[in-house]
Design a protein around this motif. Structure first.
Motif, PDB file in Angstrom:
ATOM      1  N   GLY A   1       0.807  -1.217   0.000  1.00  0.00           N
ATOM      2  CA  GLY A   1       0.000   0.000   0.000  1.00  0.00           C
ATOM      3  C   GLY A   1       0.836   1.260   0.000  1.00  0.00           C
ATOM      4  O   GLY A   1       0.526   2.226  -0.715  1.00  0.00           O
ATOM      5  N   ILE A   2       1.904   1.285   0.795  1.00  0.00           N
ATOM      6  CA  ILE A   2       2.763   2.469   0.844  1.00  0.00           C
ATOM      7  C   ILE A   2       3.470   2.673  -0.487  1.00  0.00           C
ATOM      8  O   ILE A   2       3.586   3.816  -0.978  1.00  0.00           O
ATOM      9  CB  ILE A   2       3.783   2.348   1.998  1.00  0.00           C
ATOM     10  N   SER A   3       3.955   1.615  -1.100  1.00  0.00           N
ATOM     11  CA  SER A   3       4.624   1.732  -2.409  1.00  0.00           C
ATOM     12  C   SER A   3       3.673   2.317  -3.445  1.00  0.00           C
ATOM     13  O   SER A   3       4.069   3.185  -4.250  1.00  0.00           O
ATOM     14  CB  SER A   3       5.136   0.370  -2.870  1.00  0.00           C
ATOM     15  N   GLU A   4       2.433   1.858  -3.445  1.00  0.00           N
ATOM     16  CA  GLU A   4       1.447   2.400  -4.382  1.00  0.00           C
ATOM     17  C   GLU A   4       1.212   3.880  -4.115  1.00  0.00           C
ATOM     18  O   GLU A   4       1.096   4.680  -5.056  1.00  0.00           O
ATOM     19  CB  GLU A   4       0.129   1.626  -4.254  1.00  0.00           C
ATOM     20  N   ALA A   5       1.149   4.283  -2.853  1.00  0.00           N
ATOM     21  CA  ALA A   5       0.912   5.680  -2.507  1.00  0.00           C
ATOM     22  C   ALA A   5       2.074   6.565  -2.954  1.00  0.00           C
ATOM     23  O   ALA A   5       1.861   7.635  -3.544  1.00  0.00           O
ATOM     24  CB  ALA A   5       0.699   5.807  -1.000  1.00  0.00           C
TER      25      ALA A   5
ATOM     26  N   GLY B   1       8.626   1.778   5.703  1.00  0.00           N
ATOM     27  CA  GLY B   1       8.054   1.590   4.375  1.00  0.00           C
ATOM     28  C   GLY B   1       8.079   2.859   3.554  1.00  0.00           C
ATOM     29  O   GLY B   1       8.363   2.821   2.343  1.00  0.00           O
ATOM     30  N   VAL B   2       7.778   3.999   4.168  1.00  0.00           N
ATOM     31  CA  VAL B   2       7.824   5.285   3.463  1.00  0.00           C
ATOM     32  C   VAL B   2       9.248   5.594   3.016  1.00  0.00           C
ATOM     33  O   VAL B   2       9.486   6.030   1.866  1.00  0.00           O
ATOM     34  CB  VAL B   2       7.275   6.412   4.363  1.00  0.00           C
ATOM     35  N   GLN B   3      10.215   5.385   3.901  1.00  0.00           N
ATOM     36  CA  GLN B   3      11.612   5.639   3.537  1.00  0.00           C
ATOM     37  C   GLN B   3      12.046   4.797   2.346  1.00  0.00           C
ATOM     38  O   GLN B   3      12.654   5.319   1.386  1.00  0.00           O
ATOM     39  CB  GLN B   3      12.526   5.348   4.729  1.00  0.00           C
ATOM     40  N   ALA B   4      11.729   3.519   2.381  1.00  0.00           N
ATOM     41  CA  ALA B   4      12.144   2.622   1.302  1.00  0.00           C
ATOM     42  C   ALA B   4      11.462   2.988  -0.015  1.00  0.00           C
ATOM     43  O   ALA B   4      12.105   3.013  -1.074  1.00  0.00           O
ATOM     44  CB  ALA B   4      11.818   1.170   1.682  1.00  0.00           C
ATOM     45  N   ALA B   5      10.172   3.293   0.045  1.00  0.00           N
ATOM     46  CA  ALA B   5       9.443   3.634  -1.178  1.00  0.00           C
ATOM     47  C   ALA B   5       9.916   4.963  -1.746  1.00  0.00           C
ATOM     48  O   ALA B   5      10.036   5.119  -2.975  1.00  0.00           O
ATOM     49  CB  ALA B   5       7.943   3.681  -0.888  1.00  0.00           C
ATOM     50  N   CYS B   6      10.204   5.937  -0.886  1.00  0.00           N
ATOM     51  CA  CYS B   6      10.690   7.229  -1.367  1.00  0.00           C
ATOM     52  C   CYS B   6      12.089   7.098  -1.970  1.00  0.00           C
ATOM     53  O   CYS B   6      12.406   7.736  -2.991  1.00  0.00           O
ATOM     54  CB  CYS B   6      10.697   8.253  -0.233  1.00  0.00           C
TER      55      CYS B   6
ATOM     56  N   ARG C   1      -0.149 -12.688   7.579  1.00  0.00           N
ATOM     57  CA  ARG C   1       0.006 -11.378   6.947  1.00  0.00           C
ATOM     58  C   ARG C   1      -1.168 -11.112   6.006  1.00  0.00           C
ATOM     59  O   ARG C   1      -1.585 -11.995   5.266  1.00  0.00           O
ATOM     60  CB  ARG C   1       1.329 -11.297   6.184  1.00  0.00           C
ATOM     61  N   VAL C   2      -1.670  -9.896   6.057  1.00  0.00           N
ATOM     62  CA  VAL C   2      -2.742  -9.471   5.161  1.00  0.00           C
ATOM     63  C   VAL C   2      -2.255  -8.245   4.397  1.00  0.00           C
ATOM     64  O   VAL C   2      -1.473  -7.451   4.905  1.00  0.00           O
ATOM     65  CB  VAL C   2      -4.028  -9.158   5.941  1.00  0.00           C
ATOM     66  N   GLU C   3      -2.717  -8.106   3.165  1.00  0.00           N
ATOM     67  CA  GLU C   3      -2.196  -7.058   2.289  1.00  0.00           C
ATOM     68  C   GLU C   3      -2.928  -5.730   2.480  1.00  0.00           C
ATOM     69  O   GLU C   3      -4.120  -5.694   2.802  1.00  0.00           O
ATOM     70  CB  GLU C   3      -2.286  -7.486   0.828  1.00  0.00           C
ATOM     71  N   THR C   4      -2.197  -4.646   2.239  1.00  0.00           N
ATOM     72  CA  THR C   4      -2.781  -3.308   2.205  1.00  0.00           C
ATOM     73  C   THR C   4      -2.845  -2.838   0.756  1.00  0.00           C
ATOM     74  O   THR C   4      -2.160  -3.376  -0.120  1.00  0.00           O
ATOM     75  CB  THR C   4      -1.929  -2.327   3.022  1.00  0.00           C
TER      76      THR C   4
END
Length: 358
Positions: free
Chosen positions: A184-188, A218-223, A340-343
């Motif tokens: 979800g964070i990567s998509e955002a 997650g935000v750091q990695a995606a950015c 684990r469940v997906e976002t």
């Protein structure tokens, strides 16, 4: 000269007085036995282990129990069995809509499995949470901790007494249900990059929140992957008011897009920035987390990373109850399984293309 005593009236001269149905029931198995015309031991067998008496006797006893408004006392039943058919759920903040679907999912599963859910909250306090957990563990068969604030050692200590399942947190040696935030964070972040943003602020949750730390990672990695600058900002509390209070820090950061720890922070932040004259999403995009009830009631509706909260609640309850009855759900093989469940990103009006200044 003594007069002769009058003989006692036979027992059959008057029917046994039935317990009143008015008010709260205090009927016992002995009352049911009188009404049904059977021994108390037969009542006990019929109510605790149906099938051990004849169908006719079972029906007599059930009808008598219904007439007397008899309710099984789970704690009395626990004396011979060791089970109360109840389990506890402790949430971090009962006023936070994030937990509504978790509670409902757990409650639905409990009902299907003939269990009763007992609810408590920690009010974001590790000490309150630990006290509540210890008290509940004395009377329930197992416990679910949703977004716990206790440290790992305290959680493991409680889990040594009875089965414990954790939501929104990974604890070594304890079964967990964890949303995988990376998708979800990567998509955002990819959406923000495609809309012309170069600097993203993350508004963090409580310092003791395990999930807040994972979302920041997650935000750091995606950015980094999208070549965007990421900055972390602290919030005073994970509420609408906390979002309002962090608005000045967001403006001072120079970020043109914001991801927040939860939707409540995003809603408060958006309200405060709009009150200060900023246009969402033309001047700043805002993305929340969880997709709580009401996230689409804002103006504009809130873009958010959806967590399957109901699935988390039902999954945790299923895992706990299967552990209580000696099984492992969904193909897991050990008592400390992590489910684990997906976002996923839910695009709405609060995020979009950054318009040129002026």
């Amino acid at each position: 000269m003594t007069e002769p005593k009058t003989p006692d009236a036979p027992e059959s001269a008057a029917p046994a007085k039935k317990p009143s149905r008015a008010g709260r029931s205090s009927a016992t198995i002995y009352d049911i036995a009188k009404v049904a015309g059977v021994n108390p031991s037969t009542v006990s067998r019929a109510l605790s282990k149906p099938g051990r008496v004849s169908a006719k006797t079972q029906k007599l006893i059930e009808d008598a129990a219904a007439e007397l408004n008899y309710q099984v006392n789970p704690f009395a039943r626990a004396l011979p069995t060791g089970r109360t058919n109840t389990f506890g759920l402790i949430v971090a903040d009962i006023t936070n809509p994030t937990f509504f679907d978790i509670i409902r999912g757990a409650e639905t599963t409990a009902t299907l499995r003939d269990y009763t859910l007992v609810l408590a909250e920690s009010a974001e306090s590790a000490d309150t949470e630990l006290t509540a957990a210890r008290r509940m563990m004395a009377t329930v068969d197992g416990l679910i901790l949703a977004s716990p604030r206790m440290d790992d050692d305290d959680i493991r200590a409680i889990a040594r007494d009875k089965p414990v399942v954790v939501i929104n947190r990974e604890v070594d040696g304890v079964p967990c249900v964890v949303p995988d935030v990376n998708k979800g964070i990567s998509e955002a972040v990819r959406s923000l990059a495609a809309n012309g943003h170069h600097k993203v602020a993350f508004v963090a949750g409580p310092p003791q929140s395990w999930m807040s730390a994972r979302r920041w990672e997650g935000v750091q990695a995606a950015c980094e992957w999208s070549r965007l600058e990421a900055v972390r900002l602290e919030s005073s509390k994970p509420t609408v008011d906390g979002g309002r209070q962090v608005a000045r820090d967001v403006r001072d950061s120079g970020a043109t897009a914001v991801l927040t720890y939860n939707d409540l922070l995003a809603i408060g932040l958006m309200q405060e920035l709009q009150a200060a004259g900023m246009v969402v999403p033309d001047q700043i995009s805002i993305v929340g987390f969880d997709d709580i009830f009401g996230a689409d009631f804002t103006t504009p509706p809130l873009t958010t990373v959806r967590s399957p909260l109901g699935e988390c609640g039902s999954g945790a309850a299923t895992l706990l109850l299967d552990l209580l009855h000696g099984g492992h759900p969904q193909g897991t093989t050990g008592p400390a399984a992590t489910l684990r469940v997906e976002t996923e990103l839910v695009l709405r009006g609060s995020s979009g293309r950054l318009l040129p200044a002026g």
